[in-house]
Design a protein around this motif. Structure first.
Motif, PDB file in Angstrom:
ATOM      1  N   LEU A   9      27.349 -21.340  -2.144  1.00  0.00           N
ATOM      2  CA  LEU A   9      28.170 -22.183  -2.860  1.00  0.00           C
ATOM      3  C   LEU A   9      28.389 -21.392  -4.469  1.00  0.00           C
ATOM      4  O   LEU A   9      27.308 -20.827  -4.925  1.00  0.00           O
ATOM      5  CB  LEU A   9      27.358 -23.509  -3.146  1.00  0.00           C
ATOM      6  N   LEU A  10      29.436 -21.283  -4.790  1.00  0.00           N
ATOM      7  CA  LEU A  10      29.966 -21.197  -6.304  1.00  0.00           C
ATOM      8  C   LEU A  10      30.397 -22.090  -6.961  1.00  0.00           C
ATOM      9  O   LEU A  10      31.232 -23.091  -6.513  1.00  0.00           O
ATOM     10  CB  LEU A  10      30.766 -20.015  -6.014  1.00  0.00           C
ATOM     11  N   VAL A  11      29.336 -22.859  -7.851  1.00  0.00           N
ATOM     12  CA  VAL A  11      29.650 -23.990  -8.552  1.00  0.00           C
ATOM     13  C   VAL A  11      29.781 -23.596 -10.220  1.00  0.00           C
ATOM     14  O   VAL A  11      29.027 -22.730 -10.675  1.00  0.00           O
ATOM     15  CB  VAL A  11      28.609 -24.998  -8.537  1.00  0.00           C
ATOM     16  N   TYR A  12      31.064 -24.347 -10.669  1.00  0.00           N
ATOM     17  CA  TYR A  12      31.272 -23.922 -12.060  1.00  0.00           C
ATOM     18  C   TYR A  12      31.064 -25.073 -13.068  1.00  0.00           C
ATOM     19  O   TYR A  12      31.488 -26.278 -12.343  1.00  0.00           O
ATOM     20  CB  TYR A  12      32.617 -23.216 -12.087  1.00  0.00           C
ATOM     21  N   ARG A  30      19.896 -34.516   0.789  1.00  0.00           N
ATOM     22  CA  ARG A  30      20.372 -34.187   2.180  1.00  0.00           C
ATOM     23  C   ARG A  30      19.244 -33.562   3.083  1.00  0.00           C
ATOM     24  O   ARG A  30      19.341 -32.927   4.010  1.00  0.00           O
ATOM     25  CB  ARG A  30      21.538 -33.483   2.142  1.00  0.00           C
ATOM     26  N   GLN A  31      18.016 -33.145   2.272  1.00  0.00           N
ATOM     27  CA  GLN A  31      16.803 -32.230   2.853  1.00  0.00           C
ATOM     28  C   GLN A  31      17.346 -30.902   3.408  1.00  0.00           C
ATOM     29  O   GLN A  31      17.013 -30.388   4.484  1.00  0.00           O
ATOM     30  CB  GLN A  31      16.439 -33.293   4.112  1.00  0.00           C
ATOM     31  N   VAL A  32      18.015 -30.114   2.375  1.00  0.00           N
ATOM     32  CA  VAL A  32      18.563 -28.857   2.658  1.00  0.00           C
ATOM     33  C   VAL A  32      17.760 -28.079   1.746  1.00  0.00           C
ATOM     34  O   VAL A  32      17.879 -28.496   0.394  1.00  0.00           O
ATOM     35  CB  VAL A  32      20.066 -28.699   2.426  1.00  0.00           C
ATOM     36  N   TRP A  55      20.853 -22.435   4.040  1.00  0.00           N
ATOM     37  CA  TRP A  55      20.941 -22.396   5.639  1.00  0.00           C
ATOM     38  C   TRP A  55      21.448 -23.953   5.748  1.00  0.00           C
ATOM     39  O   TRP A  55      20.783 -24.840   5.510  1.00  0.00           O
ATOM     40  CB  TRP A  55      19.688 -22.186   6.284  1.00  0.00           C
ATOM     41  N   SER A  56      22.463 -23.843   6.561  1.00  0.00           N
ATOM     42  CA  SER A  56      23.200 -25.271   6.811  1.00  0.00           C
ATOM     43  C   SER A  56      24.137 -25.242   7.781  1.00  0.00           C
ATOM     44  O   SER A  56      24.473 -24.218   8.127  1.00  0.00           O
ATOM     45  CB  SER A  56      23.554 -25.996   5.723  1.00  0.00           C
ATOM     46  N   ASP A  57      24.550 -26.290   8.401  1.00  0.00           N
ATOM     47  CA  ASP A  57      25.722 -26.406   9.361  1.00  0.00           C
ATOM     48  C   ASP A  57      26.955 -26.695   8.343  1.00  0.00           C
ATOM     49  O   ASP A  57      26.790 -27.139   7.271  1.00  0.00           O
ATOM     50  CB  ASP A  57      25.525 -27.366  10.408  1.00  0.00           C
ATOM     51  N   GLU A  58      28.150 -26.383   8.865  1.00  0.00           N
ATOM     52  CA  GLU A  58      29.488 -26.572   8.234  1.00  0.00           C
ATOM     53  C   GLU A  58      29.590 -27.871   7.650  1.00  0.00           C
ATOM     54  O   GLU A  58      30.034 -28.241   6.647  1.00  0.00           O
ATOM     55  CB  GLU A  58      30.558 -25.853   8.890  1.00  0.00           C
ATOM     56  N   ASP A  59      29.412 -28.717   8.396  1.00  0.00           N
ATOM     57  CA  ASP A  59      29.586 -30.389   8.237  1.00  0.00           C
ATOM     58  C   ASP A  59      28.724 -30.814   7.067  1.00  0.00           C
ATOM     59  O   ASP A  59      29.414 -31.583   6.251  1.00  0.00           O
ATOM     60  CB  ASP A  59      29.312 -31.035   9.365  1.00  0.00           C
ATOM     61  N   GLN A  60      27.308 -30.247   6.925  1.00  0.00           N
ATOM     62  CA  GLN A  60      26.403 -30.675   5.986  1.00  0.00           C
ATOM     63  C   GLN A  60      26.961 -29.973   4.640  1.00  0.00           C
ATOM     64  O   GLN A  60      26.846 -30.430   3.647  1.00  0.00           O
ATOM     65  CB  GLN A  60      25.269 -30.127   6.304  1.00  0.00           C
ATOM     66  N   ILE A  61      27.224 -28.815   4.623  1.00  0.00           N
ATOM     67  CA  ILE A  61      27.759 -27.934   3.339  1.00  0.00           C
ATOM     68  C   ILE A  61      28.946 -28.534   2.734  1.00  0.00           C
ATOM     69  O   ILE A  61      29.076 -28.341   1.872  1.00  0.00           O
ATOM     70  CB  ILE A  61      27.634 -26.312   3.779  1.00  0.00           C
ATOM     71  N   VAL A  62      30.034 -28.966   3.698  1.00  0.00           N
ATOM     72  CA  VAL A  62      31.160 -29.511   3.381  1.00  0.00           C
ATOM     73  C   VAL A  62      30.749 -30.653   2.362  1.00  0.00           C
ATOM     74  O   VAL A  62      31.215 -30.959   1.214  1.00  0.00           O
ATOM     75  CB  VAL A  62      31.997 -29.932   4.424  1.00  0.00           C
ATOM     76  N   LYS A  63      29.788 -31.613   3.020  1.00  0.00           N
ATOM     77  CA  LYS A  63      29.488 -32.621   2.480  1.00  0.00           C
ATOM     78  C   LYS A  63      28.622 -32.609   0.931  1.00  0.00           C
ATOM     79  O   LYS A  63      28.896 -33.061  -0.012  1.00  0.00           O
ATOM     80  CB  LYS A  63      28.734 -33.831   3.136  1.00  0.00           C
ATOM     81  N   ILE A  64      27.811 -31.480   0.842  1.00  0.00           N
ATOM     82  CA  ILE A  64      27.051 -31.089  -0.320  1.00  0.00           C
ATOM     83  C   ILE A  64      27.966 -30.810  -1.170  1.00  0.00           C
ATOM     84  O   ILE A  64      27.907 -31.088  -2.425  1.00  0.00           O
ATOM     85  CB  ILE A  64      26.044 -30.026   0.097  1.00  0.00           C
ATOM     86  N   THR A  65      28.873 -29.905  -0.961  1.00  0.00           N
ATOM     87  CA  THR A  65      29.874 -29.201  -1.848  1.00  0.00           C
ATOM     88  C   THR A  65      30.682 -30.258  -2.605  1.00  0.00           C
ATOM     89  O   THR A  65      31.007 -30.509  -3.801  1.00  0.00           O
ATOM     90  CB  THR A  65      30.855 -28.247  -1.402  1.00  0.00           C
ATOM     91  N   ASN A  78      32.703 -24.459  -4.495  1.00  0.00           N
ATOM     92  CA  ASN A  78      33.345 -24.146  -3.254  1.00  0.00           C
ATOM     93  C   ASN A  78      32.001 -23.398  -2.564  1.00  0.00           C
ATOM     94  O   ASN A  78      31.283 -23.047  -2.991  1.00  0.00           O
ATOM     95  CB  ASN A  78      34.517 -22.939  -3.440  1.00  0.00           C
ATOM     96  N   TYR A  79      32.127 -23.385  -0.965  1.00  0.00           N
ATOM     97  CA  TYR A  79      31.070 -22.805  -0.303  1.00  0.00           C
ATOM     98  C   TYR A  79      32.112 -21.830   0.405  1.00  0.00           C
ATOM     99  O   TYR A  79      33.001 -21.767   0.734  1.00  0.00           O
ATOM    100  CB  TYR A  79      30.807 -23.859   0.767  1.00  0.00           C
TER     101      TYR A  79
END
Length: 180
Positions: A9-12, A30-32, A55-65, A78-79
């Motif tokens: 993830l790149l966060v600004y 989210r326990q990631v 490490w995550s699945d795409e569904d979870q990483i979308v929610k986190i982002t 963005n991820y």
């Protein structure tokens, strides 16, 4: 269930106290587990860049982002997968000087892995390697077989997108047009 992959993830954000805590709390809820974290100034004045791997699945990483991007002081999040980024890390290896001097194969191993010796004193030798995670870990394993490693550490990942400018640049330009 989706397979877990390593995402970056790149966060600004603006440089505000407490924003790092807000960002990491999203992962905790989210326990990631965060694998690596690097925070630095970006190429845009007043904007900081957080490079986070998990490490995550795409569904979870979308929610986190999306949750991170909702934070008031976050400008953009963005991820990415590894193939979408240019990635580097640094590794430092503190080695026992007497073993390095006794066994020339240790120095050859350092050179073969394209690492450099940055300091030598009677007690220890410091070797440094820049590159991708796998190469840095590979050198650690090779040196560890000689029994000469006193300490080892790896930096957090730094990454840039494969595009010509920071992704947040386009976002900020659009925001300026709307407010200007």
């Amino acid at each position: 269930m989706e397979e877990k992959k390593l995402y970056t993830l790149l966060v600004y954000s603006e440089n505000i106290a407490g924003i790092l805590n807000q960002i990491t709390a999203v992962f905790t809820r989210r326990q990631v587990n965060i694998e690596s974290l690097n925070v630095s100034a970006s190429s845009i004045e007043g904007v900081h860049k957080y490079t986070i791997t998990a490490w995550s699945d795409e569904d979870q990483i979308v929610k986190i982002t999306k949750q991170i991007e909702k934070k008031i002081d976050v400008i953009k999040a963005n991820y990415f997968t590894d193939d979408q980024l240019f990635i580097r890390e640094a590794g430092l290896y503190k080695l026992q000087t007497d073993l390095v001097l006794q066994n020339p194969e240790i120095s050859r191993t350092i050179r073969r892995h394209e690492a450099t010796i940055t300091e030598v004193n009677p007690t220890y030798v410091i070797a440094m390697k820049n590159g991708c995670t796998e190469d840095i870990i590979s050198l650690y394993h090779a040196l560890n077989e000689f029994g000469c490693v006193l300490q080892y550490t790896r930096s957090g990942r730094i990454a840039v997108t494969r595009g010509t400018q920071e992704q947040v640049s386009e976002f900020l330009e659009e925001r300026e047009k709307q407010h200007g």
